[in-house]
Design a protein around this motif. Structure first.
Motif, PDB file in Angstrom:
ATOM      1  N   LEU A 100      37.413  37.630  16.564  1.00 19.38           N
ATOM      2  CA  LEU A 100      37.161  38.892  17.509  1.00 19.38           C
ATOM      3  C   LEU A 100      37.704  38.019  19.238  1.00 19.38           C
ATOM      4  N   PHE A 101      36.634  37.265  19.404  1.00 18.39           N
ATOM      5  CA  PHE A 101      36.888  36.406  20.900  1.00 18.39           C
ATOM      6  C   PHE A 101      38.239  36.731  21.382  1.00 18.39           C
ATOM      7  N   MET A 102      39.411  35.746  20.416  1.00 14.51           N
ATOM      8  CA  MET A 102      40.275  35.342  21.465  1.00 14.51           C
ATOM      9  C   MET A 102      41.226  36.460  21.326  1.00 14.51           C
ATOM     10  N   VAL A 103      41.195  37.717  20.056  1.00 17.85           N
ATOM     11  CA  VAL A 103      41.925  38.158  19.990  1.00 17.85           C
ATOM     12  C   VAL A 103      41.434  39.213  21.308  1.00 17.85           C
ATOM     13  N   GLY A 104      40.100  39.507  21.499  1.00 20.22           N
ATOM     14  CA  GLY A 104      39.924  40.411  22.992  1.00 20.22           C
ATOM     15  C   GLY A 104      40.584  39.103  23.780  1.00 20.22           C
ATOM     16  N   ILE A 105      40.765  38.027  23.908  1.00 19.57           N
ATOM     17  CA  ILE A 105      40.931  37.436  25.456  1.00 19.57           C
ATOM     18  C   ILE A 105      42.635  38.062  25.610  1.00 19.57           C
ATOM     19  N   ALA A 106      43.369  37.775  24.124  1.00 21.98           N
ATOM     20  CA  ALA A 106      44.615  38.590  24.083  1.00 21.98           C
ATOM     21  C   ALA A 106      45.433  39.338  24.627  1.00 21.98           C
ATOM     22  N   SER A 107      43.724  40.722  24.758  1.00 20.35           N
ATOM     23  CA  SER A 107      43.640  42.115  25.004  1.00 20.35           C
ATOM     24  C   SER A 107      43.988  41.808  26.302  1.00 20.35           C
ATOM     25  N   VAL A 108      42.838  41.708  26.812  1.00 19.10           N
ATOM     26  CA  VAL A 108      42.509  41.622  28.516  1.00 19.10           C
ATOM     27  C   VAL A 108      43.723  40.632  29.467  1.00 19.10           C
ATOM     28  N   ILE A 109      44.908  39.822  28.295  1.00 14.70           N
ATOM     29  CA  ILE A 109      45.879  39.219  29.452  1.00 14.70           C
ATOM     30  C   ILE A 109      47.238  40.214  29.328  1.00 14.70           C
ATOM     31  N   SER A 110      46.695  40.550  28.145  1.00 14.95           N
ATOM     32  CA  SER A 110      48.618  41.750  28.224  1.00 14.95           C
ATOM     33  C   SER A 110      48.365  42.805  28.091  1.00 14.95           C
ATOM     34  N   LEU A 141      48.033  33.879  21.636  1.00 11.33           N
ATOM     35  CA  LEU A 141      48.327  35.339  20.982  1.00 11.33           C
ATOM     36  C   LEU A 141      49.166  35.868  22.157  1.00 11.33           C
ATOM     37  N   SER A 142      48.494  35.788  23.285  1.00 11.41           N
ATOM     38  CA  SER A 142      48.699  37.097  24.862  1.00 11.41           C
ATOM     39  C   SER A 142      50.454  37.683  24.636  1.00 11.41           C
ATOM     40  N   PRO A 153      47.664  59.569  32.468  1.00  7.60           N
ATOM     41  CA  PRO A 153      46.971  59.902  31.882  1.00  7.60           C
ATOM     42  C   PRO A 153      47.416  60.770  30.340  1.00  7.60           C
ATOM     43  N   VAL A 154      48.910  61.483  29.992  1.00  6.80           N
ATOM     44  CA  VAL A 154      49.727  61.640  29.065  1.00  6.80           C
ATOM     45  C   VAL A 154      50.075  60.405  28.378  1.00  6.80           C
ATOM     46  N   ALA A 155      50.139  59.378  28.761  1.00  6.71           N
ATOM     47  CA  ALA A 155      50.960  58.456  27.486  1.00  6.71           C
ATOM     48  C   ALA A 155      50.233  57.664  27.296  1.00  6.71           C
ATOM     49  N   ILE A 156      49.152  57.865  27.508  1.00 10.78           N
ATOM     50  CA  ILE A 156      47.292  56.865  27.242  1.00 10.78           C
ATOM     51  C   ILE A 156      48.051  56.588  25.863  1.00 10.78           C
ATOM     52  N   PRO A 157      47.870  58.064  24.718  1.00 11.76           N
ATOM     53  CA  PRO A 157      48.077  57.745  23.583  1.00 11.76           C
ATOM     54  C   PRO A 157      49.161  57.328  22.965  1.00 11.76           C
ATOM     55  N   GLY A 158      49.943  57.188  23.276  1.00 12.14           N
ATOM     56  CA  GLY A 158      50.932  56.099  23.004  1.00 12.14           C
ATOM     57  C   GLY A 158      50.660  55.379  23.360  1.00 12.14           C
ATOM     58  N   ILE A 159      50.812  54.347  24.599  1.00 11.87           N
ATOM     59  CA  ILE A 159      50.227  52.980  24.480  1.00 11.87           C
ATOM     60  C   ILE A 159      49.187  52.798  23.965  1.00 11.87           C
ATOM     61  N   ILE A 160      47.504  53.264  23.819  1.00  7.13           N
ATOM     62  CA  ILE A 160      46.743  52.910  22.613  1.00  7.13           C
ATOM     63  C   ILE A 160      47.043  52.377  21.516  1.00  7.13           C
ATOM     64  N   THR A 161      48.309  53.408  21.081  1.00  6.94           N
ATOM     65  CA  THR A 161      48.822  52.994  19.910  1.00  6.94           C
ATOM     66  C   THR A 161      49.737  51.691  19.508  1.00  6.94           C
ATOM     67  N   GLY A 162      50.204  51.269  21.184  1.00  5.60           N
ATOM     68  CA  GLY A 162      51.374  50.584  20.886  1.00  5.60           C
ATOM     69  C   GLY A 162      49.942  48.826  21.320  1.00  5.60           C
ATOM     70  N   VAL A 163      48.614  48.852  21.862  1.00  7.23           N
ATOM     71  CA  VAL A 163      47.957  48.699  21.978  1.00  7.23           C
ATOM     72  C   VAL A 163      47.070  47.777  20.331  1.00  7.23           C
ATOM     73  N   VAL A 164      47.303  48.802  19.634  1.00  7.98           N
ATOM     74  CA  VAL A 164      46.643  48.499  18.998  1.00  7.98           C
ATOM     75  C   VAL A 164      47.142  47.743  17.741  1.00  7.98           C
ATOM     76  N   LEU A 165      48.440  48.634  17.848  1.00 13.26           N
ATOM     77  CA  LEU A 165      49.375  47.211  16.586  1.00 13.26           C
ATOM     78  C   LEU A 165      49.630  46.135  17.664  1.00 13.26           C
ATOM     79  N   ALA A 166      49.481  45.983  18.629  1.00 14.38           N
ATOM     80  CA  ALA A 166      49.424  44.671  19.335  1.00 14.38           C
ATOM     81  C   ALA A 166      48.432  43.809  18.767  1.00 14.38           C
ATOM     82  N   VAL A 167      47.485  44.518  18.959  1.00 12.19           N
ATOM     83  CA  VAL A 167      46.191  43.763  17.974  1.00 12.19           C
ATOM     84  C   VAL A 167      46.225  43.410  16.793  1.00 12.19           C
ATOM     85  N   ALA A 168      46.060  45.133  15.594  1.00 16.65           N
ATOM     86  CA  ALA A 168      46.296  43.800  14.657  1.00 16.65           C
ATOM     87  C   ALA A 168      47.511  43.041  14.075  1.00 16.65           C
ATOM     88  N   ARG A 169      48.472  42.933  15.063  1.00 13.14           N
ATOM     89  CA  ARG A 169      49.835  41.239  14.657  1.00 13.14           C
ATOM     90  C   ARG A 169      49.692  40.274  15.137  1.00 13.14           C
TER      91      ARG A 169
END
Length: 295
Positions: A88-98, A161-162, A205-221
């Motif tokens: 969780l910590f390393m994926v969190g670091i990667a998310s903050v960067i990416s 990971l980022s 704001p309109v595109a945020i759902p699609g952006i969040i989807t991409g972020v979640v998929l990247a985190v899962a990978r």
């Protein structure tokens, strides 16, 4: 001159019922059968893996594994709480960067310079990196971070990971931004908004759902990657220390699956089940967010 039809005459209507032996109907039946067979065949490995994970990994699934440390070679019991925290910590670091870099790059690709030479090169590099072997990201992070810092660490693992997350976030966010209707952008500019205000208050704001989807998929990978962490974070039997070698679920599974001790092998199966459940939850969340997208 047309002859009128009397009441005693019968009007013959064409037969509209489907005939199975007609060429088009027969072709449709055959192709449908092939498609269903291919789909079922493709699902067999997936469900077999899931069933095996539930059967083998579910035996040791308990609260103890979430807070206990990995056992030594001849000990029984134990857990991999440190590996969960490290992941969780390393994926969190990667998310903050990416995420910031990926979204800002997507804004440039979609709005500021979509047809510029820089955008074409960046888009090509991002698409190439999506197919980049993950071990190369680990080698790069090893040379750029581990050798400079002089030690394996969670920071190096997060940076590795980022590198895998940035292209996924960037390309997904670009497509989400492009899907925002041009009429909404024109309306914002017509009301006196500057291009930056239109981007911040309307487009994102309109595109945020699609952006969040991409972020979640990247985190899962990133959560399931092993090779980059072998070169950067290595492994540890202790709790998280950011500047020291750090445990992760993927590396724990890699290490324990080759050991001759039954206890470690059982923990490897349980860790695999936990990791699959984490990735499954992230993918379900991304699907739910994607379905709620209204543009």
């Amino acid at each position: 001159m047309n002859t009128p039809i009397t009441l005693t005459e019968t009007i013959r209507l064409p037969n509209l019922e489907r005939q199975p032996m007609e060429p088009r109907a027969l072709k449709s039946i055959v192709l449908s059968a092939i498609t269903v067979t291919a789909a079922v065949t493709a699902c067999i490995p997936l469900f077999s893996v899931l069933i095996m994970l539930i059967y083998r990994g579910g035996k040791r699934l308990s609260l103890e594994i979430f807070y206990a440390l990995p056992p030594t070679a001849f000990e029984m019991g134990g857990g991999f709480g440190n590996a969960i925290v490290g992941t969780l910590f390393m994926v969190g670091i990667a998310s903050v960067i990416s995420v910031p870099f990926g979204v800002l790059a997507a804004v440039y690709l979609a709005e500021l310079g979509p047809y510029s030479r820089v955008s074409q090169i960046a888009r090509f590099c991002a698409k190439t990196m999506t197919g980049l072997p993950s071990i190369l990201a680990g080698v790069f992070a090893y040379a750029a971070v581990v050798l400079v810092m002089g030690s394996y660490s969670a920071w190096a693992g997060g940076i590795a990971l980022s590198l895998l997350m940035i292209p996924v976030v960037m390309l997904t966010a670009e497509e989400a931004i492009k899907m925002v209707p041009q009429s909404m952008k024109d309306a914002a500019l017509g009301m006196g908004c500057t291009p930056s205000q239109s981007m911040v208050k309307v487009v994102l704001p309109v595109a945020i759902p699609g952006i969040i989807t991409g972020v979640v998929l990247a985190v899962a990978r990133a959560a399931g990657e092993t090779a980059p962490l072998l070169f950067t974070a290595l492994f540890s039997d202790y709790w998280l220390q950011a500047n020291e070698p750090t445990a992760s679920l993927a590396v724990l599974i890699y290490n324990y699956s080759g050991m001759p001790f039954d206890n470690q092998i059982e923990l490897a199966w349980t860790a695999s089940l936990v990791l699959v459940l984490m990735v499954l939850v992230l993918n379900v969340v991304s699907r739910i967010i994607g379905r709620r997208k209204k543009i």
